[in-house]
Scaffold this motif. Structure first.
Motif, PDB file in Angstrom:
ATOM      1  N   VAL A  60     -15.628  11.998  -6.866  1.00 36.22           N
ATOM      2  CA  VAL A  60     -15.243  12.306  -5.427  1.00 36.22           C
ATOM      3  C   VAL A  60     -13.766  12.994  -5.671  1.00 36.22           C
ATOM      4  N   GLY A  61     -13.715  14.238  -5.156  1.00 37.39           N
ATOM      5  CA  GLY A  61     -12.336  14.890  -5.278  1.00 37.39           C
ATOM      6  C   GLY A  61     -11.772  14.916  -3.849  1.00 37.39           C
ATOM      7  N   ILE A  62     -10.783  14.204  -3.802  1.00 41.51           N
ATOM      8  CA  ILE A  62      -9.872  14.345  -2.517  1.00 41.51           C
ATOM      9  C   ILE A  62      -8.891  15.162  -2.425  1.00 41.51           C
ATOM     10  N   GLU A  63      -8.383  15.520  -1.142  1.00 40.65           N
ATOM     11  CA  GLU A  63      -7.423  16.290  -0.882  1.00 40.65           C
ATOM     12  C   GLU A  63      -6.304  15.684   0.365  1.00 40.65           C
ATOM     13  N   PHE A  64      -5.274  15.574  -0.048  1.00 42.67           N
ATOM     14  CA  PHE A  64      -4.188  14.929   1.022  1.00 42.67           C
ATOM     15  C   PHE A  64      -3.592  15.993   1.752  1.00 42.67           C
ATOM     16  N   ALA A 120       1.531  17.082  -8.540  1.00 39.78           N
ATOM     17  CA  ALA A 120       1.839  17.703  -7.379  1.00 39.78           C
ATOM     18  C   ALA A 120       0.725  18.509  -6.840  1.00 39.78           C
ATOM     19  N   GLY A 121       0.616  18.941  -5.438  1.00 36.52           N
ATOM     20  CA  GLY A 121      -0.562  19.744  -5.126  1.00 36.52           C
ATOM     21  C   GLY A 121      -1.643  18.959  -4.239  1.00 36.52           C
ATOM     22  N   ARG A 177       3.209  14.874  -0.516  1.00 37.76           N
ATOM     23  CA  ARG A 177       4.493  14.500  -0.897  1.00 37.76           C
ATOM     24  C   ARG A 177       4.432  13.235  -1.296  1.00 37.76           C
ATOM     25  N   ILE A 178       4.035  12.493  -0.778  1.00 35.88           N
ATOM     26  CA  ILE A 178       4.179  10.742  -0.965  1.00 35.88           C
ATOM     27  C   ILE A 178       3.462  10.673  -2.468  1.00 35.88           C
ATOM     28  N   PHE A 179       2.245  11.125  -2.586  1.00 35.62           N
ATOM     29  CA  PHE A 179       1.582  10.931  -3.690  1.00 35.62           C
ATOM     30  C   PHE A 179       2.450  11.688  -4.953  1.00 35.62           C
ATOM     31  N   GLU A 180       3.134  12.812  -4.617  1.00 34.09           N
ATOM     32  CA  GLU A 180       3.840  13.420  -5.770  1.00 34.09           C
ATOM     33  C   GLU A 180       4.971  12.217  -6.409  1.00 34.09           C
ATOM     34  N   ARG A 181       5.666  11.891  -5.010  1.00 32.87           N
ATOM     35  CA  ARG A 181       6.748  10.820  -5.205  1.00 32.87           C
ATOM     36  C   ARG A 181       6.374   9.623  -6.123  1.00 32.87           C
ATOM     37  N   ILE A 182       5.021   9.020  -5.729  1.00 33.42           N
ATOM     38  CA  ILE A 182       4.576   7.752  -6.225  1.00 33.42           C
ATOM     39  C   ILE A 182       4.236   8.013  -7.793  1.00 33.42           C
ATOM     40  N   VAL A 192       0.952  -1.174  -0.042  1.00 34.18           N
ATOM     41  CA  VAL A 192       0.190  -0.059  -0.052  1.00 34.18           C
ATOM     42  C   VAL A 192       0.897   1.261  -0.012  1.00 34.18           C
ATOM     43  N   LEU A 193       0.652   2.103  -1.065  1.00 32.00           N
ATOM     44  CA  LEU A 193       1.548   3.096  -1.206  1.00 32.00           C
ATOM     45  C   LEU A 193       1.259   4.504  -0.502  1.00 32.00           C
ATOM     46  N   LEU A 194      -0.165   4.390  -0.240  1.00 32.77           N
ATOM     47  CA  LEU A 194      -0.747   5.532   0.348  1.00 32.77           C
ATOM     48  C   LEU A 194      -2.048   4.999   0.834  1.00 32.77           C
TER      49      LEU A 194
END
Lengths: 525, 344
Positions: free
Chosen positions: A270-274, A313-314, A280-285, A247-249
């Motif tokens: 469904v729009g989600i925000e981290f 990113a974002g 940061r993790i999402f940007e990296r993966i 599981v990455l995130l």
């Protein structure tokens, strides 16, 4: 009336107070007090009891610990021959070589001091360590899981918008939920019962999906399905996916989830925000896996598996999946409220539709009216004037029960109505006992005044005895009963107390009033 | 108006053998019925399972409902008319719980509509898991036990002025039941044993009123349960409430008689115990009948007008009140005589 008496004044105050409490139920606007609560069986609604599978929370914790152990060992360059979770939630780790074994024991005692080493066994390959969570720690995790589940479910229901929900812990791992007036029970159940474990995992594109469906997924991957519904025929097809176990995130990094409408296809998503770390993790993966497919997995079901086009990113992402607006809204609610720490299972459900509830009220009131009128007629026929006094006492008795229900904010259920009906029959019992005694006293040659006096004083103890036993039962029922039965215990108990008051105080006052002053030689009884 | 004229003198105690044989016959019939039916017929509250009450626009054939249910995998279900036949209302029952989860209401609505050609209205769904059913069964038994126990304490306290003695006895029984229940002893056996011990104790301690009261109570509840078994009526939570109310209420008549026995015992010292009891029953006969009559009036109104859901509750209460009235005269009072050592 001869004179002002404290007893008379008190009686008047009690009756007036009951009236004040009862009135808002029939004329809601006369003054601000709550109506009598109706139980779910009368107003319709849903009663659920969930069992939190909190054993699963322990499993998850142990699973995560195994994962962390492996990571730490890798970082420190310590080699192991296998670390895994056993079915009894202990961990077996196999290592060989003194350096590795010393490094491992040091790591466990420094960084994983929640674990205790239960046993060490020397085997051919090296040494087997069995690690486990102390019993108290496991109990703690279970308790926390239940409490957290309660909180999460409460948040979900709050956001769903149910008026006056009642959510409470029942015993160690059960949650009782009462949702009055709810009509879309299916939707509510889905919303409450969803674990909502959101995971981002990569799709295993090298493995063979066909052989995996035969039961042999490649190591490190699992077979999960995506549900695809044909919008025209409503037919659901299951699309198999091979998903990498790692599981990455997960949903723990979410800060927000909202329903949005796709401007291109006019479809809700469904729009989600981290949060910052999640972003940061999402940007990296996304950066590391361009042109690969990232699966969005919710409760072991694949919602979508888009191909990553570019580094994102974002910290924003979207979950699509042919949702209706309602489904998207509910998904957003569960994601915002967070995942349940362990799955829940519905172990009891009682749903009553609003039409049935209305029927029950109608029939309950009908039988109450008919029964009441018959008893009133009977008493007048049998005891004439005295019967009339008993009838007044009976009406006041019902008023007092209503007042009691409103004042204590108790809940009126269908068995509760039966309890009131029963009280109608039992309330006149006390009067019957008194009147029979008065008749006996009259027959022995006493004057009416003396007979009434003797009748009340000698019958009082008998009435008290007879009612205490029923009161004992009402209390026991209240203690052991649930829902509707509790409602019965409440009206039965209130009815007994009210009938003690009406028979021993009210009837007596009326008798004394009618007899006072006059030198009557006859008594209408 | 007067049903029972003053000065009525019926020799109730003289007919006690007749009463005992009648009661014994009822108890034996109840017992046999319970054995044949292998215990009470537990409804889903206690056995676990699923119940759906559904109403159609038009009258459907029961076979069509069954075939509709089979489509969605509900086999072994019982489908029966509920309430008035003209209302097209049915009760569907199945022993399998845990099936009201995902999409249940939708699935059953669609299946029934396509099978019967009439749109169903799901009016009530009840699902009780097996563990919950087991818990409720235990709670119901405990509630019965505690009611009986507390009432006995009250009766022996009030009528014999032996509060301490009855309190200690009850305390010992309570803790015994509590400790044994921890070791997963079978609840019904445990409670039966506790009651037996209570009876033996009362006999030796000569708590005659308490003995009479509790024997009458066990008698009333057991025969009501037996009647339910004979008629194959289901036991649900409201029926337990009815049984408990019977425990409390059927004692009213008994207490009226006992109070009079105590009073006459003080006033008429020349009479034998047997004569005193007979006199007391006759003197209070009028109120015994009247109090039950007024309660029966409202209960019958509930039975006929209260709707199907409350029907069995009303039936249990009616049975209990009738048996309770009978037992206060023919069971409770003669037992007082039997327990009294001077008369043995």
């Amino acid at each position: 009336m001869k004179s002002f008496t404290w007893k008379g004044a008190l009686t008047a105050v009690i009756i007036l107070t009951a009236l004040v409490y009862v009135l808002p139920t029939f004329y809601p606007d006369c003054w601000p007090h709550k109506k009598i609560n109706l139980g779910l069986d009368l107003q319709g609604g849903m009663h659920l009891v969930l069992e939190v599978q909190n054993q699963k929370a322990v499993e998850t914790t142990v699973e995560r610990t195994v994962h962390e152990l492996k990571q730490e060992l890798r970082k420190k360059g310590i080699k192991h021959l296998g670390i895994s979770r056993n079915s009894n939630n202990s961990i077996t780790a196999t290592l060989s070589g003194d350096k590795n074994i010393d490094g491992f024991t040091a790591l466990v005692s420094d960084d994983f001091n929640a674990l205790e080493i239960a046993s060490t066994v020397t085997v051919a390959k090296g040494k087997n360590f069995v690690l486990q969570l102390p019993v108290q720690e496991a109990e703690n995790i279970k308790r926390m899981a239940t409490e957290q589940a309660l909180e999460t479910i409460r948040n979900r229901i709050d956001e769903f918008g149910v008026s006056e929900p009642d959510i409470r812990l029942q015993g160690e791992k059960r949650i009782q939920i009462q949702l009055p007036g709810i009509t879309d029970t299916q939707r509510a159940k889905d919303l409450i019962g969803k674990t909502a474990q959101l995971n981002f995992q990569l799709v295993d594109e090298t493995g063979n999906v066909a052989s995996a469906t035969q039961g042999t997924p490649p190591p490190g991957s699992v077979l999960l399905y995506q549900m695809k519904e044909n919008t025209r025929t409503g037919q659901v097809t299951k699309v198999p996916f091979l998903i990498k176990k790692q599981v990455l995130l997960d949903g723990g990094s979410l800060t927000d989830a909202r329903v949005m409408i796709d401007s291109q296809f006019n479809e809700p998503y469904v729009g989600i925000e981290f949060d910052r770390k999640g972003a940061r993790i999402f940007e990296r993966i996304t950066g590391e896996n361009i042109k690969k497919r990232l699966a969005i997995v919710l409760d072991k079901t694949v919602y979508s598996a888009p191909v990553i086009q570019d580094r994102i990113a974002g910290g924003k992402a979207r979950i699509t999946g042919n949702f209706t607006t309602e489904e998207a809204r509910d998904l957003a609610i569960v994601l915002r409220a967070g995942a349940l720490p362990a799955p829940v299972k519905i172990i009891e459900e009682r749903t009553v539709g609003p039409t049935l509830g209305a029927d029950s009220i109608r029939m309950g009131l009908m039988s109450m009216m008919v029964g009441g009128i018959l008893v009133i007629l009977f008493m007048v026929m049998y005891y004439k004037g005295a019967g009339l006094i008993a009838d007044i006492a009976l009406v006041v008795n019902i008023l007092l029960i209503g007042g009691g229900l409103a004042a204590f904010q108790a809940t009126l259920t269908l068995p509760g109505i039966a309890g009131i009906i029963l009280t109608i029959g039992m309330a006149v019992d006390a009067n019957v006992i008194i009147f029979e005694r008065i008749r006996e006293e009259l027959a022995s040659g006493k004057t009416p005044v003396a007979s009434v006096h003797a009748g009340f004083s000698r019958a009082a103890l008998t009435i008290l005895d007879a009612n205490v036993t029923t009161l004992i039962v009402a209390v026991v029922l209240f203690q052991f009963g649930t829902g509707p039965v509790k409602g019965f215990a409440v009206t039965l108990g209130l009815g007994i107390l009210a009938s003690l008051f009406t028979a021993l105080v009210l009837s007596k006052s009326i008798f004394e009033m009618t007899l006072s002053g006059k030198k009557t030689s006859t008594l209408s009884i | 108006m007067q049903f029972i004229k003053p000065g009525t003198s019926i020799d109730f105690i003289g007919k006690r053998k007749l009463g005992f044989s009648f009661s014994l016959a009822l108890v034996i019939i109840s017992f046999i019925s319970l054995i044949i039916h292998q215990g009470p017929n537990y409804g889903i509250d206690f056995a676990g399972g699923t119940l759906v009450q559904v109403k159609f626009d038009k009258t459907p054939a029961i076979q069509d409902i069954r075939s509709g249910l089979e489509q969605i995998g509900i086999a072994n279900s019982s489908v029966q008319n509920f309430g008035n036949p003209g209302e097209n209302e049915f009760l569907i029952r199945t022993g399998t719980p845990d099936m009201t989860g995902q999409g249940f209401s939708q699935a059953i609505t669609q299946a029934l509509e396509s099978a019967t050609g009439s749109a169903p209205d799901i009016r009530r769904v009840e699902m009780v898991g097996p563990q919950v059913g087991k818990d409720l069964r235990k709670q119901a038994l405990l509630a019965m036990f505690y009611s009986l126990l507390f009432i006995t304490i009250y009766i022996s306290g009030r009528f014999e002025m032996k509060w301490v003695l009855s309190g200690v006895t009850a305390g010992a029984l309570m803790s015994a039941v509590y400790f044994l229940s921890i070791f997963n002893m079978s609840m019904p056996i445990l409670i039966a044993a506790a009651l037996l011990v209570t009876l033996v104790l009362f006999w030796y301690l000569e708590l005659k009123y308490a003995m009479g009261a509790i024997v009458a109570l066990i008698h009333d509840v057991f025969i009501t349960v037996g009647l339910f078994s004979i008629l194959d009526y289901e036991f649900s939570l409201p029926i337990i409430a009815a049984l408990l109310t019977i425990i409390g209420y059927s004692l009213n008549d008994t207490i009226i008689v006992f109070d009079r026995i105590r009073e006459n015992n003080i006033q008429a010292r020349k009479l034998t115990m047997m004569e005193i009891i007979n006199k007391s029953i006759n003197e209070t006969l009028s109120r015994t009948i009247l109090t039950s009559l007024t309660t029966l009036i409202v209960l019958f109104s509930l039975l006929f007008l209260g709707g199907e859901i409350i029907h069995n509750f009303a039936f249990a209460m009616i049975a209990g009140v009738l048996i309770g009235t009978y037992s206060s005269v023919f069971v409770a009072s003669p037992i007082v005589l039997l327990t009294d050592k001077k008369n043995r």
